[in-house]
Scaffold this active site. Structure first.
Site, mmCIF file in Angstrom:
data_model
loop_
_atom_site.group_PDB
_atom_site.id
_atom_site.type_symbol
_atom_site.label_atom_id
_atom_site.label_comp_id
_atom_site.label_asym_id
_atom_site.label_seq_id
_atom_site.Cartn_x
_atom_site.Cartn_y
_atom_site.Cartn_z
ATOM 1 N N LYS A 56 -3.849 -1.200 -13.162
ATOM 2 C CA LYS A 56 -4.924 -1.538 -12.000
ATOM 3 C C LYS A 56 -4.383 -0.932 -10.855
ATOM 4 O O LYS A 56 -2.888 -1.148 -10.385
ATOM 5 C CB LYS A 56 -4.497 -3.143 -12.088
ATOM 6 N N GLU B 285 -16.227 -0.197 -7.918
ATOM 7 C CA GLU B 285 -15.188 -0.175 -8.396
ATOM 8 C C GLU B 285 -14.734 -0.418 -9.820
ATOM 9 O O GLU B 285 -15.675 -0.371 -10.824
ATOM 10 C CB GLU B 285 -14.353 -1.550 -7.914
ATOM 11 N N LYS C 100 -13.897 -15.725 -4.055
ATOM 12 C CA LYS C 100 -13.964 -16.831 -5.226
ATOM 13 C C LYS C 100 -12.863 -17.920 -4.992
ATOM 14 O O LYS C 100 -12.009 -17.605 -3.983
ATOM 15 C CB LYS C 100 -13.459 -15.691 -6.350
HETATM 16 N N1 PSU Z 1 -12.162 -10.981 -7.676
HETATM 17 C C1 PSU Z 1 -13.082 -11.034 -8.839
HETATM 18 N N2 PSU Z 1 -13.077 -10.044 -9.575
HETATM 19 C C2 PSU Z 1 -12.184 -8.950 -9.756
HETATM 20 C C3 PSU Z 1 -11.440 -8.635 -8.802
HETATM 21 C C4 PSU Z 1 -11.269 -9.770 -7.721
HETATM 22 O O1 PSU Z 1 -13.958 -12.115 -8.765
HETATM 23 O O2 PSU Z 1 -12.249 -7.938 -10.578
HETATM 24 C C5 PSU Z 1 -10.515 -7.557 -8.678
HETATM 25 C C6 PSU Z 1 -10.977 -6.635 -7.778
HETATM 26 O O3 PSU Z 1 -10.712 -5.389 -8.070
HETATM 27 C C7 PSU Z 1 -10.069 -7.063 -6.573
HETATM 28 C C8 PSU Z 1 -8.764 -7.219 -7.181
HETATM 29 O O4 PSU Z 1 -9.952 -5.751 -5.634
HETATM 30 O O5 PSU Z 1 -9.098 -8.206 -8.174
HETATM 31 C C9 PSU Z 1 -7.784 -7.992 -6.126
HETATM 32 O O6 PSU Z 1 -6.506 -7.917 -6.610
HETATM 33 P P1 PSU Z 1 -5.466 -8.395 -5.964
HETATM 34 O O7 PSU Z 1 -5.847 -9.909 -5.574
HETATM 35 O O8 PSU Z 1 -4.195 -8.525 -6.639
HETATM 36 O O9 PSU Z 1 -5.312 -7.674 -4.715
#
Ligand code: PSU
Ligand code: MN
Length: 304
Positions: free
Chosen positions: A86, A25, A159
């Site tokens: 993003k 990604e 996480k």
């Molecule tokens: N968690 C991490 N590092 C990241 C992300 C999540 O530890 O870089 C990023 C990933 O690209 C994931 C996104 O798909 O954040 C999720 O964002 P949201 O919670 O807004 O869906």
């Protein structure tokens, strides 16, 4: 092939030849880590994938196309530029039709990988059900995407900025298998522990590849979450991270951070307040995931 998808020659040849390919990604590059460590890490991760016998395909959006496989210069651009979007699923039509630069989340990367015919995707951590989601309804589109798209995801677990218990419940509801490599406990990104037993455990890339193949042969669409615990030498104790997470959540609430900004805000806050220790762990675990993911992709390629 979808006319909005542009596949790098090396990746195209690998796919045509039935070779192992691993999708990567770009949100982690543009929004997940500071420059220049983000670029160094993205390029190192590609190297690790190669060293383990697979072809890396970093995915991002530019010039109105979904690019599958980036040059080093393009990786550098996504690591350095400000104003890169993003991009999760809901943002794709806007960013593509407006010809903007977009760094893809787990959800968007999975979807584009699927369009290209890639079955395996490596990241650090997926998005999930946020703490307090019973009120905010903040649940990442990564999870709904995993329900429908048949691309397996290697991560270091979930996480603990998220509600790990609720995320595991959501994955169960969506019928997404969660398998941890080499231990019984589900890992929590920085830590090998989370307090939750992993629903499934397998100990070799071959066993995991066989499970993926079986799932999809059965006609069971959707992803598998493959949890790869951070190497013990790099781990940060869960209790230590919890203090930083509490502070980050309080800062986010105070500043009224909402929507797609929540996850990048929490990640940045924690990186800044742990003096780089969390960043080092983050880099170590994603390289480890790259090695494991490549090994699974190689084993999977032998089955088809
Ligand atoms: N968690 C991490 N590092 C990241 C992300 C999540 O530890 O870089 C990023 C990933 O690209 C994931 C996104 O798909 O954040 C999720 O964002 P949201 O919670 O807004 O869906
Ligand atoms: Mn969200």
């Amino acid at each position: 092939m979808n006319s909005f998808v542009q596949i790098h020659t090396e990746v195209k040849e690998a796919l045509a030849g039935g070779k192992a390919v691993v999708a990567l990604e770009s949100t982690i590059i543009s929004h997940g880590m500071p420059y220049p460590k983000n670029v160094e890490t993205a390029l190192a991760v590609e190297r690790v994938v190669r060293e383990n016998g697979a072809v890396p395909a970093t995915i991002a959006i530019m010039h109105g196309k979904c690019h599958v496989g980036l040059s080093a210069e393009q990786v550098e651009y996504f690591g350095k530029a400000t104003g890169v979007w993003k991009v999760s699923l809901r943002d794709m039509p806007y960013v593509i039709s407006q010809q903007l630069y977009g760094a893809t989340t787990v959800a968007a990367t999975m979807r584009i990988a699927d369009m290209a015919g890639i079955k395996l995707f490596v990241t650090g951590g997926i998005g999930g059900v946020h703490r307090g989601a019973e009120a905010s309804m903040d649940i990442s589109a990564d999870l709904t995407e995993m329900e429908q798209t048949s691309v397996a995801v290697v991560s270091a677990g979930v996480k603990s900025i998220l509600d790990i218990g609720l995320t595991l419940e959501y994955l169960e509801t969506m019928g997404i298998p969660v398998v941890t490599i080499g231990q019984d406990e589900f890992p929590s990104f920085y830590s090998r522990k989370s307090g939750f037993i992993s629903p499934l455990r397998l100990d070799t890339p071959e066993a995991i590849a066989s499970m993926l193949h079986t799932k999809w042969q059965l006609g069971l669409n959707g992803s598998v979450l493959i949890a790869n615990p951070v190497p013990a030498a790099e781990e940060i104790a869960a209790a230590e991270m919890e203090e930083h997470i509490q502070l980050a959540l309080a800062a986010a609430a105070e500043r009224n951070v909402r929507g797609k900004e929540v996850t990048p805000f929490l990640l940045q806050y924690i990186a800044q307040h742990t003096k780089g220790e969390s960043l080092d762990a983050n880099i170590a675990l994603i390289k480890h995931n790259a090695a494991t993911g490549a090994a699974i992709a190689v084993a999977f390629a032998k089955l088809i």
